[in-house]
Write an enzyme that holds these catalytic residues in place. Structure first.
Site, PDB file in Angstrom:
ATOM      1  N   LYS A  41       0.814  -1.194   0.000  1.00 42.10           N
ATOM      2  CA  LYS A  41       0.000   0.000   0.000  1.00 42.10           C
ATOM      3  C   LYS A  41       0.855   1.253   0.000  1.00 42.10           C
ATOM      4  O   LYS A  41       0.406   2.328  -0.356  1.00 42.10           O
ATOM      5  CB  LYS A  41      -0.897   0.038   1.267  1.00 42.10           C
ATOM      6  CG  LYS A  41      -1.838  -1.106   1.430  1.00 42.10           C
ATOM      7  CD  LYS A  41      -2.583  -0.922   2.800  1.00 42.10           C
ATOM      8  CE  LYS A  41      -3.306  -2.178   3.164  1.00 42.10           C
ATOM      9  NZ  LYS A  41      -3.763  -2.171   4.549  1.00 42.10           N
ATOM     10  N   GLY A  42       2.051   1.148   0.506  1.00 43.28           N
ATOM     11  CA  GLY A  42       2.845   2.327   0.878  1.00 43.28           C
ATOM     12  C   GLY A  42       3.050   3.356  -0.215  1.00 43.28           C
ATOM     13  O   GLY A  42       3.168   4.549   0.060  1.00 43.28           O
ATOM     14  N   ASP A 102      14.384  -1.201   1.338  1.00 46.28           N
ATOM     15  CA  ASP A 102      15.037  -1.497   2.611  1.00 46.28           C
ATOM     16  C   ASP A 102      15.986  -2.673   2.365  1.00 46.28           C
ATOM     17  O   ASP A 102      17.105  -2.472   1.859  1.00 46.28           O
ATOM     18  CB  ASP A 102      13.920  -1.808   3.618  1.00 46.28           C
ATOM     19  CG  ASP A 102      14.368  -1.892   5.047  1.00 46.28           C
ATOM     20  OD1 ASP A 102      15.157  -2.799   5.367  1.00 46.28           O
ATOM     21  OD2 ASP A 102      13.941  -1.070   5.875  1.00 46.28           O
ATOM     22  N   LYS A 130      17.193   3.014   1.728  1.00 48.54           N
ATOM     23  CA  LYS A 130      18.031   2.779   2.918  1.00 48.54           C
ATOM     24  C   LYS A 130      19.144   1.822   2.507  1.00 48.54           C
ATOM     25  O   LYS A 130      19.045   0.606   2.758  1.00 48.54           O
ATOM     26  CB  LYS A 130      17.207   2.083   4.008  1.00 48.54           C
ATOM     27  CG  LYS A 130      16.342   2.937   4.850  1.00 48.54           C
ATOM     28  CD  LYS A 130      15.841   2.050   6.021  1.00 48.54           C
ATOM     29  CE  LYS A 130      14.609   2.572   6.641  1.00 48.54           C
ATOM     30  NZ  LYS A 130      14.042   1.629   7.650  1.00 48.54           N
ATOM     31  N   VAL A 152      10.981   4.815   9.483  1.00 46.46           N
ATOM     32  CA  VAL A 152      10.281   6.050   9.142  1.00 46.46           C
ATOM     33  C   VAL A 152       8.814   5.777   8.823  1.00 46.46           C
ATOM     34  O   VAL A 152       8.448   4.682   8.378  1.00 46.46           O
ATOM     35  CB  VAL A 152      10.943   6.773   7.939  1.00 46.46           C
ATOM     36  CG1 VAL A 152      12.291   7.348   8.335  1.00 46.46           C
ATOM     37  CG2 VAL A 152      11.081   5.850   6.735  1.00 46.46           C
ATOM     38  N   ASP A 158       3.879   3.202   6.817  1.00 52.22           N
ATOM     39  CA  ASP A 158       3.159   2.919   8.059  1.00 52.22           C
ATOM     40  C   ASP A 158       4.032   2.272   9.110  1.00 52.22           C
ATOM     41  O   ASP A 158       5.111   1.745   8.810  1.00 52.22           O
ATOM     42  CB  ASP A 158       2.000   1.960   7.774  1.00 52.22           C
ATOM     43  CG  ASP A 158       2.478   0.528   7.534  1.00 52.22           C
ATOM     44  OD1 ASP A 158       3.437   0.355   6.742  1.00 52.22           O
ATOM     45  OD2 ASP A 158       1.929  -0.396   8.142  1.00 52.22           O
ATOM     46  N   ARG A 164       0.168   6.519   7.823  1.00 54.13           N
ATOM     47  CA  ARG A 164       0.318   6.681   6.372  1.00 54.13           C
ATOM     48  C   ARG A 164      -0.145   8.061   5.925  1.00 54.13           C
ATOM     49  O   ARG A 164       0.259   8.562   4.882  1.00 54.13           O
ATOM     50  CB  ARG A 164      -0.516   5.637   5.617  1.00 54.13           C
ATOM     51  CG  ARG A 164      -0.057   4.195   5.803  1.00 54.13           C
ATOM     52  CD  ARG A 164      -0.792   3.294   4.819  1.00 54.13           C
ATOM     53  NE  ARG A 164      -0.729   1.878   5.144  1.00 54.13           N
ATOM     54  CZ  ARG A 164       0.258   1.062   4.804  1.00 54.13           C
ATOM     55  NH1 ARG A 164       1.285   1.523   4.145  1.00 54.13           N
ATOM     56  NH2 ARG A 164       0.228  -0.210   5.121  1.00 54.13           N
TER      57      ARG A 164
HETATM   58  C1  PRP Z   1       7.357  -1.862   2.446  1.00 49.77           C
HETATM   59  C2  PRP Z   1       7.640  -0.983   1.243  1.00 49.77           C
HETATM   60  C3  PRP Z   1       8.296  -1.912   0.285  1.00 49.77           C
HETATM   61  C4  PRP Z   1       8.981  -2.919   1.191  1.00 49.77           C
HETATM   62  C5  PRP Z   1      10.435  -2.605   1.219  1.00 49.77           C
HETATM   63  O1  PRP Z   1       6.152  -2.512   2.240  1.00 49.77           O
HETATM   64  O2  PRP Z   1       6.468  -0.423   0.720  1.00 49.77           O
HETATM   65  O3  PRP Z   1       7.351  -2.568  -0.549  1.00 49.77           O
HETATM   66  O4  PRP Z   1       8.439  -2.758   2.502  1.00 49.77           O
HETATM   67  O5  PRP Z   1      11.108  -3.491   2.038  1.00 49.77           O
HETATM   68  P1  PRP Z   1      12.253  -4.471   1.528  1.00 49.77           P
HETATM   69  O6  PRP Z   1      13.179  -3.681   0.637  1.00 49.77           O
HETATM   70  O7  PRP Z   1      12.911  -4.900   2.829  1.00 49.77           O
HETATM   71  O8  PRP Z   1      11.614  -5.621   0.827  1.00 49.77           O
HETATM   72  P2  PRP Z   1       5.385  -3.253   3.419  1.00 49.77           P
HETATM   73  O9  PRP Z   1       5.679  -4.721   3.350  1.00 49.77           O
HETATM   74  O10 PRP Z   1       5.662  -2.559   4.707  1.00 49.77           O
HETATM   75  O11 PRP Z   1       3.872  -3.086   2.994  1.00 49.77           O
HETATM   76  P3  PRP Z   1       3.011  -1.747   2.821  1.00 49.77           P
HETATM   77  O12 PRP Z   1       3.560  -1.007   1.614  1.00 49.77           O
HETATM   78  O13 PRP Z   1       1.630  -2.257   2.591  1.00 49.77           O
HETATM   79  O14 PRP Z   1       3.154  -0.936   4.073  1.00 49.77           O
HETATM   80  C1  7HP Z   2       9.567  -1.028   5.310  1.00 49.38           C
HETATM   81  C2  7HP Z   2       9.198   0.111   6.014  1.00 49.38           C
HETATM   82  N1  7HP Z   2       7.986   0.635   6.302  1.00 49.38           N
HETATM   83  C3  7HP Z   2       7.966   1.779   6.997  1.00 49.38           C
HETATM   84  N2  7HP Z   2       9.080   2.397   7.426  1.00 49.38           N
HETATM   85  C4  7HP Z   2      10.298   1.916   7.162  1.00 49.38           C
HETATM   86  O1  7HP Z   2      11.391   2.544   7.597  1.00 49.38           O
HETATM   87  C5  7HP Z   2      10.383   0.716   6.417  1.00 49.38           C
HETATM   88  N3  7HP Z   2      11.420  -0.039   5.957  1.00 49.38           N
HETATM   89  N4  7HP Z   2      10.908  -1.095   5.298  1.00 49.38           N
END
Ligand code: PRP
Ligand code: 7HP
Length: 184
Positions: A41-42, A102, A130, A152, A158, A164
């Site tokens: 969703k992010g 990440d 990151k 963050v 989130d 969000r």
């Molecule tokens: C977050 C972000 C990326 C992923 C990055 O999504 O939106 O899709 O994590 O992390 P990574 O590089 O370690 O794979 P999340 O799984 O938190 O879902 P969301 O977008 O629904 O919050």
């Molecule tokens: C996923 C994610 N979601 C929110 N905040 C961060 O810093 C994050 N890293 N990976």
């Protein structure tokens, strides 16, 4: 202001950077449809602003759902598609739109998956990166901000589905068992 409320990137800095990214993207792609593939969703806030900052005539917005299993804050390395594209991207210019990279687990999986569908081009734009956290390499063409290894929230990002809706990006440093006062 407590550590949990520290603003890392203001809404003005985000809007300025989104305009710069859009200008680069407009300059890099030939005329013709550009598919923005946004990851739920992010990335929903970022894609909404980025799409409106683009000046090219044809911008097509598509969504994918991806889930990675594991603990709340780290990817286990197991990724699955929970919502696939509605369109065939073969022969198309495709730009994956993410809020944050990440570990790189999500995007390394997704880029490989979409590449198998033979787009004309496949690139990635992420608002946040990151790099210190990376365990899987990801080839990212456009990066909004490189940030340190801090958790963050805001602008789509989130913690446990909250925050969000914030317009800026803030560091959430006290997580487990702490009161969260960001929205107070
Ligand atoms: C977050 C972000 C990326 C992923 C990055 O999504 O939106 O899709 O994590 O992390 P990574 O590089 O370690 O794979 P999340 O799984 O938190 O879902 P969301 O977008 O629904 O919050
Ligand atoms: C996923 C994610 N979601 C929110 N905040 C961060 O810093 C994050 N890293 N990976």
């Amino acid at each position: 202001m407590s550590a949990a409320e520290r603003v890392l990137i203001t809404r003005e800095q985000i809007q300025q950077r989104v305009r710069e990214l859009a200008a680069k993207i407009d300059a890099d792609y030939p005329d013709g449809p550009l598919y923005l593939v946004s990851i739920l969703k992010g990335a929903f806030v970022f894609v909404a602003d980025l799409a409106r900052a683009l000046r090219r005539p044809s911008v097509r917005i598509e969504f994918m759902g991806i889930s990675s299993y594991g603990s709340e804050k780290t990817s286990s390395g197991q990724v699955k598609v929970t919502r696939d594209l509605d369109v065939n991207i073969e022969g198309c210019d495709v730009l994956i739109v993410e809020d944050i990279i990440d570990s790189g687990v999500t995007l390394s999986y997704l880029a490989r998956l979409l590449q198998q569908r033979r787009p004309k081009s496949l690139e990635i734009v992420t608002l946040l990166d990151k790099p210190e956290r990376r365990i899987r390499p990801v080839n990212v063409k456009y990066v909004g901000f490189r940030i340190p290894d801090e958790f963050v929230v805001g602008y789509g990002l989130d913690y446990a589905e909250d925050y969000r809706n914030l317009s800026d990006i803030r560091v959430l440093s006290q997580i487990e068992g702490e009161e969260h006062s960001l929205l107070a």
